[in-house]
Every structure is written in C-alpha cells, then in structure tokens.
Design an enzyme around this catalytic site. Sequence first.
Site, mmCIF file in Angstrom:
data_model
loop_
_atom_site.group_PDB
_atom_site.id
_atom_site.type_symbol
_atom_site.label_atom_id
_atom_site.label_comp_id
_atom_site.label_asym_id
_atom_site.label_seq_id
_atom_site.Cartn_x
_atom_site.Cartn_y
_atom_site.Cartn_z
ATOM 1 N N ASN A 150 -131.485 68.913 49.222
ATOM 2 C CA ASN A 150 -130.142 69.265 48.768
ATOM 3 C C ASN A 150 -129.735 68.525 47.492
ATOM 4 O O ASN A 150 -128.564 68.442 47.161
ATOM 5 C CB ASN A 150 -129.104 69.046 49.878
ATOM 6 C CG ASN A 150 -129.185 67.655 50.486
ATOM 7 O OD1 ASN A 150 -129.911 66.794 50.009
ATOM 8 N ND2 ASN A 150 -128.436 67.439 51.553
ATOM 9 N N ARG A 288 -122.579 57.362 48.091
ATOM 10 C CA ARG A 288 -122.123 56.794 49.357
ATOM 11 C C ARG A 288 -120.781 56.114 49.124
ATOM 12 O O ARG A 288 -120.588 55.410 48.125
ATOM 13 C CB ARG A 288 -123.129 55.784 49.932
ATOM 14 C CG ARG A 288 -124.398 56.426 50.495
ATOM 15 C CD ARG A 288 -124.095 57.317 51.693
ATOM 16 N NE ARG A 288 -125.276 57.952 52.262
ATOM 17 C CZ ARG A 288 -125.695 59.174 51.959
ATOM 18 N NH1 ARG A 288 -125.042 59.887 51.051
ATOM 19 N NH2 ARG A 288 -126.749 59.689 52.551
ATOM 20 N N GLN A 317 -117.648 57.608 57.949
ATOM 21 C CA GLN A 317 -117.631 59.062 58.042
ATOM 22 C C GLN A 317 -117.775 59.486 59.495
ATOM 23 O O GLN A 317 -118.665 58.987 60.170
ATOM 24 C CB GLN A 317 -118.761 59.669 57.188
ATOM 25 C CG GLN A 317 -118.511 59.474 55.710
ATOM 26 C CD GLN A 317 -119.441 60.301 54.822
ATOM 27 O OE1 GLN A 317 -119.229 60.400 53.628
ATOM 28 N NE2 GLN A 317 -120.469 60.894 55.401
ATOM 29 N N HIS A 336 -117.690 65.320 52.220
ATOM 30 C CA HIS A 336 -119.163 65.259 52.226
ATOM 31 C C HIS A 336 -119.785 66.629 52.512
ATOM 32 O O HIS A 336 -120.550 66.809 53.456
ATOM 33 C CB HIS A 336 -119.693 64.226 53.219
ATOM 34 C CG HIS A 336 -121.043 63.700 52.805
ATOM 35 N ND1 HIS A 336 -121.611 62.584 53.361
ATOM 36 C CD2 HIS A 336 -121.936 64.163 51.876
ATOM 37 C CE1 HIS A 336 -122.797 62.367 52.794
ATOM 38 N NE2 HIS A 336 -123.016 63.317 51.891
#
Length: 395
Positions: A150, A288, A317, A336
């Site tokens: 990705n 991050r 998260q 995200h």
Amino acid sequence: MAKVLLVLYPDPVNGYPVFPKDYARDTVPALTDYPNGQTLPTPEAIDFTPGELLGSVSGELGLRSYLEAAGHELVVISDKDGVDSDFDRELVDADVIISQPFWPAYLTPERIEKAKNLKIAITAGIGSDHVDLNAANEHGITVAEVTYSNSLAVAEHTVMQVLVLVRDFVRQHRIAVEGGWNIADAVERSYDLEGMDVGIFAAGRIGRAVIERLAPFGVHLHYTDRFRLPAEYEEKYNLVFHENIQELVKNIDVLTVHAPLTEETAGLLDGELLSTMRRGAYIVNPARGAIADRDAIVRALESGQLAGYAGDVWAPQPAPADHPWRSMPNNAMTTHTSGTSLPAQAKYAAGTREILEDFFSGRPLRPEYLIVEGGAYAGTGAHSYAKQAEPAEAQ
C-alpha cells in the site's frame, strides 16, 4: 493444525456491502508489478474479488476458505483493547496473529509472553511497530509485513493532504456545503504549492513515490534519509540532500514524514524542532502518530508557527474521541485510511496469503516481507528498524 488469529477493523455501520451492487465501482485496475520491478504478491490462489472490502471483519482478508481447507482454525475479531479483550483471550493459544496498521493489535512484551504458541506475527499492510520487535526477537517469533502493498496508496494520500492544507480546501468545502459564497473568507489562507520548498523525511518507497508525484508541481524538493539516494536520482528530481531532519526543516515550507517509528524517531517532531521551521510551514504525517509530540503540534497550530497539520496516523489508534488533533485549528486529519483503499486491500490480502502459504509449507519468506526472523532483524527490518544496518539498497 494452526490457530490463526485475525484482528480487523469493524464492518461499516450500515452493514457489510454486497459486491458489486453496493460499491462505487465494479472493478479496480489490474496491475502487474510495482514501479521498482518488484512483483506483486504471488499467492497460489485468492478467494476474493479485487475491489471488495477485505479489511473489515466480514471480509476476513479472503482467508477463511483457504485456511479451513488446509485444516487450520481461523478466529476473526475486532475487539483488541481494554481489560479481558477478545484479543487477550484468543492470543494465548494462537500460532499466527495477523493485524493491520489501521487497527493495530498491539503485541506488547507482556502479551508476547502469554502467547506461548506464537510463531509468526503478520502485518497486513506496512509498518510493524505495533509489535514489540525486541520481544519478538527474544522469543524467536517471525515478524513479517506485506512490503510495498500500500505504499503508493499512502503516497497518493500524502499528495492529496499537502494540497488540501496549502490550498485550505477544508474551509472552502465547508463554506460550500453550508450554503455560503464568501470568496474572501474562502481564500484568505489559500496558497499555491508551486515554488514552495518541500522536504521529505525518509526517502524509502513511500518517500520516493511522493517525490516523483510532487515534482511536476514545480516545487523545490529536499530530503533527508539514513541512506543517501543515488546521484542520478538526485539529479533527475533536482533534490537537495540534508544530513539530518534538523537541517531539513529549517529550509522548507512543507514537510512530509515517511520514517518508521523507532526509538530514534519517537517524539522527534517536538516543540524545539517545530520552532526552527519557517513560520507558516505545513506538516503532513502519514507515517506514525507518535513521531510527533501531540501537544507540541497543537501549540504550534494555535500560535501560527504551523499553518496546517494533516496526518493519517494517531497515537494511540484508534484515537479517543477527545484527542486534541480532532479539533485543533487548521488540521486535515484522517483516520489512518491512506493505506487501506480497496485496491490496496486486494494487494495486502494477497500478500498475507502468500506469507501464510510459504510459512505453512516451510518455504523461506520473501526478504522484502521480513522484519525479524530467527531472533534477529532480517530483510526490510534490517534496513528500516535495526539501529545499525548496512545499506544494501534503498527500501
């Protein structure tokens, strides 16, 4: 027989979509390889249609038929946090744990200690910092991820967020949907990207993809990385190399962040560093959340030192509802989602199956998929996570 524990994000609130009638498109483009020549995931077969929602619990990454036909047990959950979570109950006898960076199942040293059967932890996507890599090494647990699956999706999202911030799109869109037409209000913070200095922190696969996509905008490109890029690449994109991020941020209007979360990068974007940037700079962080000091970012936006902050990542998260990044001024945060577009899901689901096929058959995993193996950093992990790594090639 192995127990495979799969931790995925919950289904859509209105129910799992039926393919293809509930989707915006009937197909996704068919790709053959990545830009660097690396082949796409090559599992023996897949049991899903590319373009389906695979990353939520009902999608199961398309793994159930394959695993059950091979005699393995598949347990799919989304509850991963809090006291007595499904994750804590199920991990104690799991042989394989799979989760995604977007909904990470945090494998702490304490959890690894409880997971007596655990042999491999797989990230369906890129980024394995939700696994305590030191503890994994100590226990001889293999950690793997679907490298590059990705990367380009994240690079596209990064370019989008750069433009959203610089052009002040969020405010302009809000005026439109609320029925307004005050053009002065809509453009008082809107600038052109053309001519700006843009800095890339970490020029790996994602960072280089961002460089290549931003170059046509007429920007001046800068970067820093542990490993300097080849001279011909720097010349092609007219790149200015800086020895460290401290020097980089002094010379740019826009910073994009693509480094892994390590001991060296945690909290790196703090108040001291932000104060050295040009007033009115922008930061886009799809890497991050913990690389940035949460409160320092808020203060810099409130004071005007930063003109905008867009990120796709948070710490922790999922982020709590009262996380200050949800309400800080001039933000363009997303939850995200950059790396879990439907085409990206097809790639990382296929890569996860490829890793499982190789693991169960005893075949070596692709080096680019490996983070740690046999008690040491390996493959991509030796480049990206180890403190002292030899630069075999840029990742």
